[in-house]
Scaffold this motif. Structure first.
Motif, PDB file in Angstrom:
ATOM      1  N   ILE A  43      15.496 -88.368-123.005  1.00 51.17           N
ATOM      2  CA  ILE A  43      15.196 -89.496-124.069  1.00 51.17           C
ATOM      3  C   ILE A  43      17.321 -89.630-124.593  1.00 51.17           C
ATOM      4  O   ILE A  43      17.993 -88.407-124.749  1.00 51.17           O
ATOM      5  CB  ILE A  43      14.802 -88.977-125.313  1.00 51.17           C
ATOM      6  N   LEU A  44      18.139 -90.933-124.099  1.00 47.63           N
ATOM      7  CA  LEU A  44      19.308 -91.060-124.986  1.00 47.63           C
ATOM      8  C   LEU A  44      19.954 -91.176-125.954  1.00 47.63           C
ATOM      9  O   LEU A  44      21.061 -90.724-126.919  1.00 47.63           O
ATOM     10  CB  LEU A  44      19.721 -92.282-124.126  1.00 47.63           C
ATOM     11  N   GLY A  45      18.924 -91.709-126.783  1.00 45.82           N
ATOM     12  CA  GLY A  45      19.330 -92.182-128.541  1.00 45.82           C
ATOM     13  C   GLY A  45      18.099 -92.343-129.261  1.00 45.82           C
ATOM     14  O   GLY A  45      17.573 -93.059-128.572  1.00 45.82           O
ATOM     15  N   SER A  46      17.729 -92.102-130.763  1.00 43.16           N
ATOM     16  CA  SER A  46      16.549 -92.467-131.869  1.00 43.16           C
ATOM     17  C   SER A  46      17.231 -93.000-132.413  1.00 43.16           C
ATOM     18  O   SER A  46      18.142 -92.138-132.662  1.00 43.16           O
ATOM     19  CB  SER A  46      15.594 -91.638-131.178  1.00 43.16           C
ATOM     20  N   LYS A  47      15.977 -93.991-133.624  1.00 50.69           N
ATOM     21  CA  LYS A  47      17.412 -94.061-135.168  1.00 50.69           C
ATOM     22  C   LYS A  47      15.657 -94.689-135.710  1.00 50.69           C
ATOM     23  O   LYS A  47      14.549 -95.109-135.637  1.00 50.69           O
ATOM     24  CB  LYS A  47      17.766 -95.205-135.265  1.00 50.69           C
ATOM     25  N   GLU A 101      20.705-100.891-133.457  1.00 48.76           N
ATOM     26  CA  GLU A 101      21.741 -99.593-133.135  1.00 48.76           C
ATOM     27  C   GLU A 101      21.759 -98.749-132.642  1.00 48.76           C
ATOM     28  O   GLU A 101      22.189 -97.840-132.492  1.00 48.76           O
ATOM     29  CB  GLU A 101      20.594 -98.782-134.778  1.00 48.76           C
ATOM     30  N   VAL A 102      20.268 -98.718-131.621  1.00 45.51           N
ATOM     31  CA  VAL A 102      20.258 -97.367-130.709  1.00 45.51           C
ATOM     32  C   VAL A 102      20.876 -98.129-129.347  1.00 45.51           C
ATOM     33  O   VAL A 102      21.150 -97.238-129.329  1.00 45.51           O
ATOM     34  CB  VAL A 102      18.438 -97.575-130.670  1.00 45.51           C
ATOM     35  N   LEU A 103      21.191 -99.749-129.265  1.00 50.88           N
ATOM     36  CA  LEU A 103      22.329-100.032-128.510  1.00 50.88           C
ATOM     37  C   LEU A 103      23.183 -99.309-128.052  1.00 50.88           C
ATOM     38  O   LEU A 103      24.075 -99.589-127.638  1.00 50.88           O
ATOM     39  CB  LEU A 103      21.689-101.026-128.217  1.00 50.88           C
ATOM     40  N   GLU A 104      23.954 -99.763-129.921  1.00 51.25           N
ATOM     41  CA  GLU A 104      24.918 -99.335-129.943  1.00 51.25           C
ATOM     42  C   GLU A 104      25.411 -97.719-130.525  1.00 51.25           C
ATOM     43  O   GLU A 104      26.318 -97.543-129.170  1.00 51.25           O
ATOM     44  CB  GLU A 104      25.323 -99.469-132.134  1.00 51.25           C
ATOM     45  N   PRO A 143      10.106 -94.333-112.532  1.00 50.03           N
ATOM     46  CA  PRO A 143      10.990 -93.158-112.122  1.00 50.03           C
ATOM     47  C   PRO A 143      12.840 -93.860-112.844  1.00 50.03           C
ATOM     48  O   PRO A 143      12.602 -95.244-111.572  1.00 50.03           O
ATOM     49  CB  PRO A 143      11.138 -92.077-111.307  1.00 50.03           C
ATOM     50  N   GLY A 144      13.246 -93.626-113.345  1.00 50.52           N
ATOM     51  CA  GLY A 144      14.334 -93.843-113.500  1.00 50.52           C
ATOM     52  C   GLY A 144      15.505 -95.296-113.943  1.00 50.52           C
ATOM     53  O   GLY A 144      16.298 -95.997-114.720  1.00 50.52           O
ATOM     54  N   GLN A 145      13.932 -95.906-114.503  1.00 50.97           N
ATOM     55  CA  GLN A 145      14.250 -97.608-115.612  1.00 50.97           C
ATOM     56  C   GLN A 145      14.595 -96.853-116.963  1.00 50.97           C
ATOM     57  O   GLN A 145      14.276 -95.593-117.541  1.00 50.97           O
ATOM     58  CB  GLN A 145      12.467 -97.653-115.453  1.00 50.97           C
ATOM     59  N   LEU A 146      15.164 -98.017-117.098  1.00 48.81           N
ATOM     60  CA  LEU A 146      15.220 -97.518-119.129  1.00 48.81           C
ATOM     61  C   LEU A 146      14.273 -97.894-119.727  1.00 48.81           C
ATOM     62  O   LEU A 146      13.910 -99.364-119.793  1.00 48.81           O
ATOM     63  CB  LEU A 146      16.801 -98.437-119.031  1.00 48.81           C
ATOM     64  N   VAL A 147      13.854 -97.747-120.593  1.00 47.08           N
ATOM     65  CA  VAL A 147      12.399 -98.124-121.480  1.00 47.08           C
ATOM     66  C   VAL A 147      12.882 -97.296-123.246  1.00 47.08           C
ATOM     67  O   VAL A 147      13.399 -96.715-123.469  1.00 47.08           O
ATOM     68  CB  VAL A 147      11.463 -96.692-121.266  1.00 47.08           C
ATOM     69  N   MET A 148      12.601 -98.464-123.746  1.00 44.37           N
ATOM     70  CA  MET A 148      13.431 -98.768-125.003  1.00 44.37           C
ATOM     71  C   MET A 148      11.740 -98.906-125.942  1.00 44.37           C
ATOM     72  O   MET A 148      10.793 -99.506-125.983  1.00 44.37           O
ATOM     73  CB  MET A 148      13.506-100.029-125.565  1.00 44.37           C
ATOM     74  N   LEU A 149      11.576 -97.776-126.618  1.00 43.60           N
ATOM     75  CA  LEU A 149       9.856 -97.661-127.932  1.00 43.60           C
ATOM     76  C   LEU A 149      10.341 -98.242-128.644  1.00 43.60           C
ATOM     77  O   LEU A 149      11.682 -97.351-129.565  1.00 43.60           O
ATOM     78  CB  LEU A 149      10.122 -95.862-127.596  1.00 43.60           C
ATOM     79  N   ALA A 204      13.228 -96.174-133.813  1.00 41.61           N
ATOM     80  CA  ALA A 204      13.790 -96.822-131.994  1.00 41.61           C
ATOM     81  C   ALA A 204      14.263 -95.607-131.637  1.00 41.61           C
ATOM     82  O   ALA A 204      14.572 -95.006-132.187  1.00 41.61           O
ATOM     83  CB  ALA A 204      14.445 -97.999-131.926  1.00 41.61           C
ATOM     84  N   SER A 205      13.702 -95.530-129.719  1.00 38.70           N
ATOM     85  CA  SER A 205      14.197 -94.701-129.400  1.00 38.70           C
ATOM     86  C   SER A 205      14.775 -95.007-127.234  1.00 38.70           C
ATOM     87  O   SER A 205      13.544 -96.011-127.304  1.00 38.70           O
ATOM     88  CB  SER A 205      12.749 -93.772-129.061  1.00 38.70           C
ATOM     89  N   LEU A 206      15.697 -94.957-127.410  1.00 43.00           N
ATOM     90  CA  LEU A 206      15.813 -95.165-125.552  1.00 43.00           C
ATOM     91  C   LEU A 206      15.837 -94.161-124.754  1.00 43.00           C
ATOM     92  O   LEU A 206      16.563 -93.090-125.106  1.00 43.00           O
ATOM     93  CB  LEU A 206      17.021 -95.569-125.765  1.00 43.00           C
TER      94      LEU A 206
END
Ligand code: UT7
Length: 323
Positions: free
Chosen positions: A181-185, A232-235, A301-307, A318-320
């Motif tokens: 998990i790279l970041g969440s808001k 926000e999460v992208l930023e 595996p390896g892909q970037l997924v936004m929830l 949201a969470s990346l």
């Protein structure tokens, strides 16, 4: 080195009975045409008396554990998101905990309705990163049909039952772009309580109550709030929208999903859509859609997924993550 929560398994469960729009129209003053045009929903799964939030949650948890190659005893944290717990207390998470043999770890429910899974994921991620736990099950499970007013065609045609789960493992890494998990808001705005709520509860009516929603007003907030929180999460994660491989949105309405994707310039062929099959399963919708796309091989595996999700409260988030 930083500690990160890595997704190592997904699972889901649906009730046995699928109910088409046409079947619903036999007892509700509605039509397949109206439901498909306004929401994109074609069918939903409805729980029978034996299928409960804990039984569906347990089945999803077991599937996620099997995918991760783990057993219940390997889990020391369960966070279960639901608006339809088996009982007011104990937490449904503790019922699932006992059913999978994870006894002794931490287990509790979170209530953020349709954003519940994002909230649960945020809480579990924080607890894993601070070292309070090492392996977590994050579950969204609902028997929303139990709180539907089947006389109210503006709500009852939109929802369904189901459960989804993920296993997260805390791992030390110095790779900023590696799995995890790279970041969440997360957000809430209680000023909008009355646009989507249940008209009962233990402390007010003493009854469970039924869902009430001013759908068209919720709709307007949803697209704006979701687009804002995605930005926000992208930023936060310094990620370009073009780098996202998949968006797994809350499955409330195909038009909300399309509107949000359009605002961010994301093509629909990178958006997972299950609302046609599952309808709105509240806290279960994001992990159900995620599991489906992992199992059918779209999410790799390896892909970037936004929830992302938005629901009663209002709540949204949201969470990346990198798979
Ligand atoms: O998960 C939590 C977040 N929830 C959501 O995101 C839900 C957000 N809202 C929506 O998805 C949409 O607003 C709905 C699908 C709920 C409704 O679509 P809409 O385009 O906003 O329709 P509306 O509420 O403005 O209703 C349009 C018409 C009304 O008739 P009149 O007043 O125009 O004559 C309703 O009475 O559609 C009528 N209607 C129905 N007709 C047939 C409402 N429900 C039904 C129905 N079947 N089930």
């Amino acid at each position: 080195m930083t500690r990160r929560s890595v997704l190592i398994g997904t699972g889901s469960a649906l009730p046995k009975r699928a109910v088409s729009n046409a079947e619903l129209a036999e007892t509700v003053d509605t039509s397949d045409e109206w439901i498909v045009e306004r929401s994109g929903i074609r069918q939903r799964y409805l729980a029978d008396a034996q299928e409960t939030t804990s039984s569906l949650g347990t089945a999803a948890a077991k599937a996620a554990l099997a995918a991760a190659g783990l057993e219940g005893r390997d889990i020391d944290l369960i966070v279960l998101a639901t608006a339809t717990p088996d009982q007011t207390f104990p937490a449904t998470a503790t019922i699932v905990q006992d059913a999978i043999g994870a006894n002794g770890g931490i287990a509790f429910d979170v209530a953020a309705v349709c954003s519940g899974f994002l909230y649960a994921l945020g809480v579990a991620d924080s607890m894993l990163r601070t070292g309070m736990a090492s392996r977590a099950l994050v579950i969204g499970s609902e028997t929303f049909s139990r709180i539907l007013d089947w006389e109210d065609r503006t709500t009852c045609v939109l929802f369904g039952d189901g459960a989804g789960a993920v296993v997260l493992e805390a791992r030390e890494t110095d790779d900023k772009t590696g799995a995890g998990i790279l970041g969440s808001k997360l957000h809430a705005d209680g000023a909008h309580n009355q646009l989507l709520y249940v008209d009962g509860g233990p402390s007010t009516t003493g009854e469970v109550g039924k869902v009430r929603m001013k759908g068209n007003q919720v709709f307007k907030h949803a697209v704006n709030n979701l687009a804002d929180v995605l930005r926000e999460v992208l930023e936060l994660t310094e990620t370009d929208a073009a780098a996202i491989d998949w968006v797994v949105p809350h499955q409330a309405n195909a038009r909300i999903i399309e509107g949000t994707a359009r605002k961010l310039g994301l093509p629909m062929d990178r958006v997972i859509m299950t609302v046609d099959q599952h309808a709105n399963t509240s806290a279960a919708s994001v992990p159900l859609a995620l599991d489906q796309a992992v199992r059918d091989g779209r999410i790799k595996p390896g892909q970037l997924v936004m929830l992302e999700a938005m629901g009663g409260g209002f709540t949204w988030g949201a969470s990346l993550l990198r798979i």
